[in-house]
Design a protein around this motif. Sequence first.
Motif, PDB file in Angstrom:
ATOM      1  N   GLU A   1      53.156  23.227  31.088  1.00  0.00           N
ATOM      2  CA  GLU A   1      55.029  22.875  32.289  1.00  0.00           C
ATOM      3  C   GLU A   1      54.334  22.835  33.415  1.00  0.00           C
ATOM      4  N   ALA A   2      53.099  23.705  33.526  1.00  0.00           N
ATOM      5  CA  ALA A   2      52.507  23.725  35.309  1.00  0.00           C
ATOM      6  C   ALA A   2      51.429  22.580  35.586  1.00  0.00           C
ATOM      7  N   GLY A   3      51.246  21.737  34.060  1.00  0.00           N
ATOM      8  CA  GLY A   3      50.598  20.817  34.129  1.00  0.00           C
ATOM      9  C   GLY A   3      49.218  20.329  32.833  1.00  0.00           C
ATOM     10  N   ALA A   4      48.650  21.554  32.642  1.00  0.00           N
ATOM     11  CA  ALA A   4      48.032  21.497  31.860  1.00  0.00           C
ATOM     12  C   ALA A   4      47.571  19.716  30.905  1.00  0.00           C
ATOM     13  N   ASP A   5      46.423  19.476  30.815  1.00  0.00           N
ATOM     14  CA  ASP A   5      46.073  18.451  30.042  1.00  0.00           C
ATOM     15  C   ASP A   5      45.369  18.980  29.098  1.00  0.00           C
ATOM     16  N   MET A   6      45.075  20.393  28.682  1.00  0.00           N
ATOM     17  CA  MET A   6      44.374  20.359  27.278  1.00  0.00           C
ATOM     18  C   MET A   6      44.806  21.546  27.184  1.00  0.00           C
ATOM     19  N   VAL A   7      45.113  22.380  26.380  1.00  0.00           N
ATOM     20  CA  VAL A   7      44.698  24.052  25.747  1.00  0.00           C
ATOM     21  C   VAL A   7      43.862  24.064  24.865  1.00  0.00           C
ATOM     22  N   GLY A   8      43.136  25.252  24.818  1.00  0.00           N
ATOM     23  CA  GLY A   8      42.622  26.134  24.207  1.00  0.00           C
ATOM     24  C   GLY A   8      42.789  27.164  23.271  1.00  0.00           C
ATOM     25  N   PHE A   9      42.484  27.268  22.023  1.00  0.00           N
ATOM     26  CA  PHE A   9      42.501  28.811  21.514  1.00  0.00           C
ATOM     27  C   PHE A   9      41.497  29.213  21.131  1.00  0.00           C
ATOM     28  N   VAL A  10      41.340  30.962  20.614  1.00  0.00           N
ATOM     29  CA  VAL A  10      39.871  30.653  20.654  1.00  0.00           C
ATOM     30  C   VAL A  10      40.197  30.970  19.050  1.00  0.00           C
ATOM     31  N   HIS A  11      39.128  30.917  17.907  1.00  0.00           N
ATOM     32  CA  HIS A  11      39.700  31.683  16.636  1.00  0.00           C
ATOM     33  C   HIS A  11      38.277  32.305  16.152  1.00  0.00           C
ATOM     34  N   PHE A  12      37.900  33.397  16.712  1.00  0.00           N
ATOM     35  CA  PHE A  12      36.970  34.306  16.735  1.00  0.00           C
ATOM     36  C   PHE A  12      36.668  36.006  16.592  1.00  0.00           C
ATOM     37  N   THR A  13      36.811  36.338  16.020  1.00  0.00           N
ATOM     38  CA  THR A  13      37.335  37.592  16.007  1.00  0.00           C
ATOM     39  C   THR A  13      36.916  38.644  17.112  1.00  0.00           C
ATOM     40  N   ARG A  14      35.798  38.490  17.677  1.00  0.00           N
ATOM     41  CA  ARG A  14      35.398  39.355  18.460  1.00  0.00           C
ATOM     42  C   ARG A  14      35.899  39.144  20.206  1.00  0.00           C
ATOM     43  N   SER A  15      35.915  38.070  20.456  1.00  0.00           N
ATOM     44  CA  SER A  15      37.131  38.092  21.577  1.00  0.00           C
ATOM     45  C   SER A  15      37.937  38.158  21.642  1.00  0.00           C
ATOM     46  N   PRO A  16      38.740  38.793  23.257  1.00  0.00           N
ATOM     47  CA  PRO A  16      39.861  39.355  23.229  1.00  0.00           C
ATOM     48  C   PRO A  16      40.843  38.092  23.067  1.00  0.00           C
ATOM     49  N   ARG A  17      40.122  37.337  23.314  1.00  0.00           N
ATOM     50  CA  ARG A  17      41.696  35.871  22.507  1.00  0.00           C
ATOM     51  C   ARG A  17      41.614  35.643  21.282  1.00  0.00           C
ATOM     52  N   HIS A  18      41.487  36.360  20.713  1.00  0.00           N
ATOM     53  CA  HIS A  18      40.660  36.065  18.863  1.00  0.00           C
ATOM     54  C   HIS A  18      43.015  35.642  18.838  1.00  0.00           C
TER      55      HIS A  18
END
Length: 215
Positions: free
Chosen positions: A23-40
Amino acid sequence: MADPLIVKICGIKTPAILDAAIEAGADMVGFVHFTRSPRHVSIEDLATLIGEARGRVETCVLLVNPDNSCVAEVAALGPDWIQLHGPESPHRVEAIRAEAGVEIIKAVPIGSAEDVKNIASFVDVADRILLDAKPPKGADRPGGLGETFDWALLEGLDPSIPFLLSGGLTPQTVAEAIRTVRPFGVDVSSGVESAPGVKDKRLIEAFIRNARAAS
């Protein structure tokens, strides 16, 4: 007329934040698949998020030095991009691109003029280059971890190489980064968080607004 700036919001974990970024107008979104990341995010959650984003925004899954089975599992979910954020060699990047059948973003950590010279070796094997800050020595995961690098180093980069700029960008610094470095896109993760892995809708909105105004 220059191409419009690409804005990528990385490290999204929930459908609500995915919706907020779109909704804010991002062109790309990223998802992290890496268990050591807090964003996994798990494969199951990746499937959900990619499904919800399809047709609305480009999706990218960030992997770190993945093995072939991990690449195949992620490619089967149908993301638009796979981002390689580990110590992958140019040969390995090329092999993953061929095997996955998905466009590849290669993150190159920058901390010295030598690192800038290294960028050229990935230009023909990746579809996009992302420049991030080199992690501090002893860090347990790659990426700038919220740090910027010395943008003056990029004065030595071949100007014909387009790149996404990452590393320590925030709503407050993104405009200056765009004006100084002139990247074709910007990528943010921790700079739009209220705590590690916790995205803030208002910070995402401010980041995208400020990036668009500067470009």
